[in-house]
Write a protein that holds these residues in place. Structure first.
Motif, PDB file in Angstrom:
ATOM      1  N   THR A 129      17.929  -0.245 -12.863  1.00 10.96           N
ATOM      2  CA  THR A 129      17.133   0.584 -11.940  1.00 10.96           C
ATOM      3  C   THR A 129      16.215   1.515 -12.718  1.00 10.96           C
ATOM      4  OG1 THR A 129      18.838   2.323 -11.737  1.00 10.96           O
ATOM      5  CG2 THR A 129      18.939   0.473 -10.190  1.00 10.96           C
ATOM      6  N   GLU A 130      16.695   2.047 -13.853  1.00 17.49           N
ATOM      7  CA  GLU A 130      15.833   2.894 -14.681  1.00 17.49           C
ATOM      8  C   GLU A 130      14.685   2.075 -15.263  1.00 17.49           C
ATOM      9  OE1 GLU A 130      16.111   6.173 -18.310  1.00 17.49           O
ATOM     10  OE2 GLU A 130      17.781   4.808 -17.959  1.00 17.49           O
ATOM     11  N   GLY A 174      17.674  10.903 -12.569  1.00 18.68           N
ATOM     12  CA  GLY A 174      18.874  10.076 -12.538  1.00 18.68           C
ATOM     13  C   GLY A 174      19.965  10.662 -11.664  1.00 18.68           C
ATOM     14  N   PHE A 175      20.782   9.802 -11.084  1.00 18.55           N
ATOM     15  CA  PHE A 175      22.035  10.262 -10.467  1.00 18.55           C
ATOM     16  C   PHE A 175      23.178   9.548 -11.166  1.00 18.55           C
ATOM     17  CE2 PHE A 175      20.936   6.608  -7.786  1.00 18.55           C
ATOM     18  CZ  PHE A 175      22.158   5.973  -7.580  1.00 18.55           C
ATOM     19  N   SER A 231       0.796  -1.228   0.000  1.00 24.95           N
ATOM     20  CA  SER A 231       0.000   0.000   0.000  1.00 24.95           C
ATOM     21  C   SER A 231       0.827   1.275   0.000  1.00 24.95           C
ATOM     22  CB  SER A 231      -0.918   0.023   1.244  1.00 24.95           C
ATOM     23  OG  SER A 231      -1.790  -1.072   1.237  1.00 24.95           O
ATOM     24  N   LEU A 232       2.141   1.179   0.135  1.00 23.58           N
ATOM     25  CA  LEU A 232       2.986   2.353   0.308  1.00 23.58           C
ATOM     26  C   LEU A 232       2.849   3.320  -0.877  1.00 23.58           C
ATOM     27  CD1 LEU A 232       4.152   0.290   2.319  1.00 23.58           C
ATOM     28  CD2 LEU A 232       6.433   1.109   1.727  1.00 23.58           C
ATOM     29  N   ALA A 233       2.849   4.603  -0.560  1.00 26.22           N
ATOM     30  CA  ALA A 233       2.835   5.645  -1.584  1.00 26.22           C
ATOM     31  C   ALA A 233       3.840   6.715  -1.156  1.00 26.22           C
ATOM     32  CB  ALA A 233       1.437   6.237  -1.740  1.00 26.22           C
ATOM     33  N   PRO A 234       5.127   6.492  -1.399  1.00 25.64           N
ATOM     34  CA  PRO A 234       6.146   7.416  -0.904  1.00 25.64           C
ATOM     35  C   PRO A 234       6.116   8.746  -1.648  1.00 25.64           C
ATOM     36  CG  PRO A 234       7.141   5.715  -2.263  1.00 25.64           C
ATOM     37  CD  PRO A 234       5.699   5.329  -2.091  1.00 25.64           C
ATOM     38  N   TYR A 235       6.646   9.771  -0.982  1.00 28.21           N
ATOM     39  CA  TYR A 235       6.802  11.077  -1.627  1.00 28.21           C
ATOM     40  C   TYR A 235       7.828  10.956  -2.755  1.00 28.21           C
ATOM     41  CZ  TYR A 235       7.738  16.059  -2.208  1.00 28.21           C
ATOM     42  OH  TYR A 235       7.889  17.309  -2.733  1.00 28.21           O
ATOM     43  N   ALA A 236       8.972  10.371  -2.447  1.00 30.29           N
ATOM     44  CA  ALA A 236      10.016  10.092  -3.433  1.00 30.29           C
ATOM     45  C   ALA A 236      10.629   8.751  -3.089  1.00 30.29           C
ATOM     46  CB  ALA A 236      11.071  11.191  -3.439  1.00 30.29           C
ATOM     47  N   SER A 237      11.266   8.120  -4.091  1.00 31.74           N
ATOM     48  CA  SER A 237      11.776   6.767  -3.877  1.00 31.74           C
ATOM     49  C   SER A 237      13.026   6.558  -4.704  1.00 31.74           C
ATOM     50  CB  SER A 237      10.716   5.732  -4.249  1.00 31.74           C
ATOM     51  OG  SER A 237      10.299   5.919  -5.602  1.00 31.74           O
ATOM     52  N   CYS A 238      13.822   5.546  -4.323  1.00 34.75           N
ATOM     53  CA  CYS A 238      15.078   5.285  -5.029  1.00 34.75           C
ATOM     54  C   CYS A 238      15.474   3.821  -4.884  1.00 34.75           C
ATOM     55  CB  CYS A 238      16.190   6.169  -4.465  1.00 34.75           C
ATOM     56  SG  CYS A 238      17.823   5.883  -5.197  1.00 34.75           S
ATOM     57  N   CYS A 239      15.895   3.220  -5.996  1.00 33.72           N
ATOM     58  CA  CYS A 239      16.624   1.951  -5.967  1.00 33.72           C
ATOM     59  C   CYS A 239      18.049   2.265  -6.410  1.00 33.72           C
ATOM     60  CB  CYS A 239      15.994   0.913  -6.884  1.00 33.72           C
ATOM     61  SG  CYS A 239      16.846  -0.682  -6.831  1.00 33.72           S
ATOM     62  N   LEU A 240      19.008   2.100  -5.515  1.00 35.64           N
ATOM     63  CA  LEU A 240      20.384   2.524  -5.752  1.00 35.64           C
ATOM     64  C   LEU A 240      21.102   1.678  -6.791  1.00 35.64           C
ATOM     65  CD1 LEU A 240      21.335   3.010  -2.017  1.00 35.64           C
ATOM     66  CD2 LEU A 240      21.104   4.854  -3.692  1.00 35.64           C
ATOM     67  N   ASN A 241      20.877   0.373  -6.763  1.00 30.21           N
ATOM     68  CA  ASN A 241      21.600  -0.561  -7.611  1.00 30.21           C
ATOM     69  C   ASN A 241      20.966  -1.935  -7.488  1.00 30.21           C
ATOM     70  OD1 ASN A 241      22.780  -1.607  -5.062  1.00 30.21           O
ATOM     71  ND2 ASN A 241      24.004   0.254  -5.156  1.00 30.21           N
ATOM     72  N   LEU A 242      21.343  -2.818  -8.385  1.00 32.65           N
ATOM     73  CA  LEU A 242      20.819  -4.184  -8.357  1.00 32.65           C
ATOM     74  C   LEU A 242      21.935  -5.169  -8.664  1.00 32.65           C
ATOM     75  CD1 LEU A 242      17.481  -3.714 -10.317  1.00 32.65           C
ATOM     76  CD2 LEU A 242      17.665  -4.455  -7.943  1.00 32.65           C
ATOM     77  N   ALA A 243      22.059  -6.189  -7.845  1.00 36.17           N
ATOM     78  CA  ALA A 243      22.980  -7.296  -8.071  1.00 36.17           C
ATOM     79  C   ALA A 243      22.427  -8.498  -7.318  1.00 36.17           C
ATOM     80  CB  ALA A 243      24.387  -6.953  -7.571  1.00 36.17           C
ATOM     81  N   TYR A 302      16.829   7.057  -9.912  1.00 36.01           N
ATOM     82  CA  TYR A 302      17.467   5.837 -10.404  1.00 36.01           C
ATOM     83  C   TYR A 302      18.944   6.085 -10.655  1.00 36.01           C
ATOM     84  CZ  TYR A 302      17.301   8.011 -15.029  1.00 36.01           C
ATOM     85  OH  TYR A 302      17.482   8.862 -16.090  1.00 36.01           O
ATOM     86  N   ASN A 303      19.695   5.003 -10.836  1.00 41.38           N
ATOM     87  CA  ASN A 303      21.144   5.045 -11.023  1.00 41.38           C
ATOM     88  C   ASN A 303      21.463   4.961 -12.519  1.00 41.38           C
ATOM     89  OD1 ASN A 303      23.909   4.558 -11.106  1.00 41.38           O
ATOM     90  ND2 ASN A 303      23.892   3.026  -9.474  1.00 41.38           N
ATOM     91  N   VAL A 304      21.987   6.047 -13.074  1.00 39.47           N
ATOM     92  CA  VAL A 304      22.288   6.078 -14.506  1.00 39.47           C
ATOM     93  C   VAL A 304      23.281   4.981 -14.881  1.00 39.47           C
ATOM     94  CG1 VAL A 304      23.285   7.492 -16.361  1.00 39.47           C
ATOM     95  CG2 VAL A 304      21.784   8.539 -14.641  1.00 39.47           C
TER      96      VAL A 304
END
Length: 498
Positions: A249-250, A266-267, A200-212, A242-244
């Motif tokens: 992540t994008e 992007g960062f 149910s979460l609805a964050p103001y802003a969100s981020c996934c830094l990386n995936l492995a 997201y992480n460019v």
């Protein structure tokens, strides 16, 4: 026994809702399970809490059980209580601790019987204030979550807000949500486990830094792990960061169902494009949250502000700072507060912690590098490394890690249960690098490890504890492993004169 409440759960969307009489089974009495049982009981729910631990050997568990018992929670301890639902009792809801796997027998039974299962994070979201609840800014990723969330919280506070860091970072999010002095905003670290049980979460802003690859044993497949991570973006209101450098992540942002008007930001460690935060010369630059972003950028901080007192600025630490800055800017935090937050940030223990120079060699504790992705980031920060590695690999593949690091390695000291897998990879990808195998898994082994690492190191080298593996084969946690390493380095400094 009665049918569970169907639509009633849909109405439980704030702390003022009617939680009374709800039958809830809380599984696991770690910090989050304890917080959940306490909050539910206080609101009139009928709570049974189960944990497979032994109170005779776990004093913390025993104390939590005693407190909950006084509050009126029905606490049942021992493995016998975790194999199925309590006899003669059907809960309306199961609230599970994040460490419990979906295939755990009790949770599997709940799924078969159609009983809803929430995590503590889902419960916390539904227990926010009915009016003016603190927005959540959420962060996940395979590595860097804790650092990024801590940096973000410092930036928010530097911007004059009453803010805190909560979730997987240590403070249960439920405690932050129900704090008697409400927060203006909460920086929330979310693990893949927590996201799995949240909807149910609805964050103001969100981020996934990386995936492995990580925690594949828990999720059942890497695809399921990625799917859980992607849930961080669901229903985001303002900015999905997201992480460019990590296109996966994008892709998660592109696949997410977000609220109207939400932007993808992007960062990047490189020069920022439009709607990105990145680096220009030695400056962290914002081309996402400035009015004339097509032609100009805002200076947020310098590389020196991020590095602080660390021996070097590792690329992943810079990436964490950029992600935190993007999230803070999405919330309207001014550039000066971003800079001041970075300056105020104190790195967590065992995360590229500089232990000093002994015998002309720098010693660094990155015991928190508990998977290959984290270890790769750590190794990439130094030119010539004697690497201390090994432990519980949790099914992770180390071939790519060893192959990419081979050119930096002066030598390797292997410890822990799965060291043979690392030794095999080193034989394939770095056959000329000397490897010392330390076969004992006794916790007093670190003096030997430090001595062998010192033998391999040359003046100017770095001896780096970045195990790429969990610690539980030898130590209670990664902190205890790092403490043992640091203590052994200190003893060597005492005996060699530094």
């Amino acid at each position: 026994m009665s049918a569970h409440p169907g639509g009633r759960l849909d109405g439980l969307t704030n702390a003022g809702a009617d939680w009374s009489g709800l039958r809830v089974l809380v599984t696991g009495l770690g910090v989050s399970g304890f917080a959940a049982a306490d909050a539910l009981q206080e609101r009139g729910a009928h709570v049974i809490a189960v944990d497979g631990g032994d109170p005779d050997t776990n004093t913390t568990l025993a104390e939590r059980a005693r407190i909950l018992d006084i509050l009126g929670v029905d606490v049942r301890l021992g493995a016998d209580h975790t194999t199925g639902m309590p006899a003669g009792w059907v809960p309306d809801l199961v609230v599970t601790s994040p460490g419990w796997r979906p295939d755990q027998p009790l949770l599997a039974q709940a799924a078969r019987d159609g009983i809803p299962v929430w995590g503590e994070v889902e419960l916390a979201w539904r227990m926010r204030a009915a009016v003016g609840p603190a927005p959540w800014i959420t962060v996940t990723g395979t590595n860097g979550k804790t650092t990024t969330v801590a940096m973000l919280a410092e930036m928010l506070r530097a911007g004059g807000l009453r803010a805190t860091a909560a979730g997987n970072i240590g403070t249960p999010i439920l405690e932050a949500v129900l704090h008697p002095e409400p927060y203006d905003v909460i920086a929330v670290e979310l693990s893949s486990f927590q996201l799995h049980w949240s909807d149910s979460l609805a964050p103001y802003a969100s981020c996934c830094l990386n995936l492995a690859p990580d925690h594949v044993d828990w999720h059942g497949s890497y695809e399921e792990y990625v799917r859980a991570k992607g849930k961080v973006y669901a229903n985001t209101k303002v900015a999905c960061v997201y992480n460019v450098q990590d296109p996966a992540t994008e892709q998660l942002v592109m696949d997410a169902e977000v609220q109207e008007g939400c932007r993808a930001i992007g960062f990047t460690l490189g020069t920022p494009g439009l709607s990105m935060v990145g680096v220009v010369d030695d400056v962290l630059a914002d081309r996402a949250f400035v009015q004339e972003r097509r032609t100009s950028a805002a200076e947020l901080a310098t590389l020196a502000d991020v590095q602080g007192a660390a021996p070097t600025l590792a690329p992943h630490q810079l990436a964490n700072a950029l992600a935190a800055a993007a999230l803070a800017r999405s919330y309207g935090i001014p550039p000066a507060a971003v800079r001041n937050g970075l300056r105020a940030f104190a790195p967590e223990p065992h995360r590229i912690a500089d232990l000093g120079v002994v015998g002309g060699v720098r010693w660094v504790d990155d015991s928190k590098a508990t998977n290959p992705h984290a270890a790769a980031a750590s190794l990439g920060a130094f030119e010539h490394v004697v690497w201390v590695a090994g432990g519980l690999l949790k099914g992770a593949d180390v071939d790519e890690l060893v192959r990419d690091a081979a050119g930096r390695l002066r030598g390797v000291v292997l410890i822990g249960q799965d060291r043979a897998q690392l030794a095999d990879a080193l034989a394939r990808h770095a056959p000329d690098v000397p490897v010392v195998d330390v076969p004992t898994t006794d916790t007093g082994v670190m003096d030997l490890v430090v001595a062998r690492a010192a033998d391999l190191a040359q003046p100017g080298d770095v001896v780096l504890l970045a195990p790429a593996a969990a610690s539980m084969d030898m130590f209670p946690n990664y902190g205890a492993r790092g403490d043992a390493f640091a203590a052994a380095v200190a003893r060597r400094a005492d005996t060699t004169g530094g």
